[in-house]
Design a protein around this motif. Structure first.
Motif, short mmCIF file in Angstrom:
data_model
loop_
_atom_site.label_atom_id
_atom_site.label_comp_id
_atom_site.label_asym_id
_atom_site.label_seq_id
_atom_site.Cartn_x
_atom_site.Cartn_y
_atom_site.Cartn_z
N ALA A 68 0.84 -1.21 0.00
CA ALA A 68 0.00 0.00 0.00
C ALA A 68 0.88 1.25 0.00
CB ALA A 68 -0.93 -0.01 1.21
N LEU A 69 1.95 1.22 0.77
CA LEU A 69 2.89 2.33 0.79
C LEU A 69 3.46 2.57 -0.60
CD1 LEU A 69 4.85 4.41 2.09
CD2 LEU A 69 6.37 2.46 2.57
N MET A 70 3.89 1.50 -1.25
CA MET A 70 4.52 1.64 -2.56
C MET A 70 3.54 2.17 -3.60
SD MET A 70 7.56 1.39 -3.44
CE MET A 70 7.83 2.44 -4.85
N ARG A 71 2.29 1.74 -3.53
CA ARG A 71 1.28 2.27 -4.47
C ARG A 71 1.10 3.78 -4.28
NH1 ARG A 71 -0.84 -2.93 -3.50
NH2 ARG A 71 -2.14 -2.19 -1.78
N GLN A 72 1.11 4.23 -3.03
CA GLN A 72 0.99 5.68 -2.76
C GLN A 72 2.22 6.43 -3.25
OE1 GLN A 72 -0.59 6.83 1.17
NE2 GLN A 72 -1.08 4.66 1.47
N ILE A 73 3.39 5.85 -3.04
CA ILE A 73 4.63 6.48 -3.52
C ILE A 73 4.61 6.57 -5.05
CG2 ILE A 73 7.12 6.07 -3.82
CD1 ILE A 73 7.14 5.19 -0.85
N LYS A 74 4.14 5.54 -5.72
CA LYS A 74 4.07 5.58 -7.19
C LYS A 74 3.15 6.70 -7.67
CE LYS A 74 3.73 1.88 -9.67
NZ LYS A 74 3.38 0.53 -10.18
N ARG A 75 2.03 6.91 -6.97
CA ARG A 75 1.12 8.01 -7.33
C ARG A 75 1.81 9.36 -7.15
NH1 ARG A 75 -2.85 4.54 -5.28
NH2 ARG A 75 -2.80 5.41 -3.19
N LEU A 76 2.51 9.52 -6.03
CA LEU A 76 3.23 10.77 -5.78
C LEU A 76 4.35 10.97 -6.81
CD1 LEU A 76 3.44 10.58 -1.89
CD2 LEU A 76 2.06 12.19 -3.24
N ASP A 77 5.06 9.91 -7.12
CA ASP A 77 6.13 9.98 -8.12
C ASP A 77 5.57 10.38 -9.49
OD1 ASP A 77 8.27 9.43 -6.45
OD2 ASP A 77 8.49 7.34 -7.10
N ALA A 78 4.41 9.84 -9.86
CA ALA A 78 3.81 10.16 -11.15
C ALA A 78 3.51 11.65 -11.26
CB ALA A 78 2.53 9.34 -11.37
N GLN A 79 3.10 12.26 -10.16
CA GLN A 79 2.82 13.71 -10.15
C GLN A 79 4.09 14.52 -10.34
OE1 GLN A 79 0.92 14.37 -6.36
NE2 GLN A 79 -0.89 13.17 -6.90
N ARG A 80 5.22 13.95 -9.92
CA ARG A 80 6.50 14.66 -10.00
C ARG A 80 7.36 14.15 -11.16
NH1 ARG A 80 8.90 14.01 -4.19
NH2 ARG A 80 8.92 11.92 -5.00
N ASN A 81 6.82 13.25 -11.95
CA ASN A 81 7.53 12.69 -13.10
C ASN A 81 8.89 12.10 -12.72
OD1 ASN A 81 7.63 12.00 -15.81
ND2 ASN A 81 8.79 13.83 -16.34
N ARG A 82 8.85 11.19 -11.74
CA ARG A 82 10.06 10.50 -11.30
C ARG A 82 9.72 9.10 -10.82
NH1 ARG A 82 12.37 12.34 -5.55
NH2 ARG A 82 13.11 10.24 -5.65
N GLN A 83 10.71 8.30 -10.50
CA GLN A 83 10.49 6.97 -9.94
C GLN A 83 11.48 6.77 -8.80
OE1 GLN A 83 11.01 3.60 -12.54
NE2 GLN A 83 10.34 2.16 -10.99
N THR A 84 10.97 6.59 -7.61
CA THR A 84 11.80 6.35 -6.44
C THR A 84 12.06 4.86 -6.33
OG1 THR A 84 10.79 8.24 -5.32
CG2 THR A 84 12.01 6.67 -3.94
N PRO A 85 13.32 4.43 -6.36
CA PRO A 85 13.60 3.00 -6.20
C PRO A 85 13.25 2.55 -4.79
CG PRO A 85 15.65 4.26 -6.39
CD PRO A 85 14.52 5.22 -6.56
N ALA A 86 12.86 1.27 -4.68
CA ALA A 86 12.42 0.77 -3.37
C ALA A 86 12.78 -0.70 -3.20
CB ALA A 86 10.92 0.96 -3.22
N ILE A 87 13.10 -1.03 -1.95
CA ILE A 87 13.46 -2.39 -1.55
C ILE A 87 12.41 -2.89 -0.57
CG2 ILE A 87 15.17 -3.82 -0.35
CD1 ILE A 87 17.24 -1.59 -1.18
#
Length: 134
Positions: free
Chosen positions: A69-88
């Motif tokens: 759920a955290l990662m899905r929220q981060i992906k939405r935020l990243d899409a707004q900023r046109n970036r991709q935060t790597p995650a483990i």
């Protein structure tokens, strides 16, 4: 003195277990990273928006909301900023379908518990392009 391999990186560590958060933070800080710690998804999202980390390390199995759920929220935020935060993803779940679920949620790497500490460092190195000393 040589520069620490993770110097300049901001890493967000998310785990509901304080000892695990502290252990990962210690390991990463010893290698030069600036570590931000969160104990739950809502805290992690607030810190993610405030501090803009370079990489996220998150437990999958947490109460309330899980790491996916955290990662899905981060992906939405990243899409707004046109970036991709790597995650483990860190998990005690070892089934292939659990790994696949985490990767589909947006994690690039899936480590199972018990996690070897050098495995965490190697994953951070691989996702950030930082060379670790041999």
């Amino acid at each position: 003195m040589p520069e620490c391999p993770l110097s300049g990186l901001k890493l967000l560590v998310v785990d509901d277990d304080a000892d695990t958060r502290d252990l990962f933070a210690f390991l990463l800080e010893e290698n030069g990273a600036d570590v931000i710690k969160a104990g739950c998804v809502s805290e992690a999202i607030a810190l993610f928006q405030q501090r803009d980390p370079d990489l996220v390390i998150s437990n999958i199995m947490m109460p309330d909301e899980d790491g996916c759920a955290l990662m899905r929220q981060i992906k939405r935020l990243d899409a707004q900023r046109n970036r991709q935060t790597p995650a483990i993803a860190i998990s005690g779940l070892t089934r292939t379908e659990d790994r696949d679920r985490a990767l589909l949620a947006g994690f690039q790497t899936y480590l199972t518990k018990p996690v070897a500490l050098n495995g965490v460092l190697n994953a951070v190195s691989a996702l950030t392009g930082r060379k670790l000393p041999v």
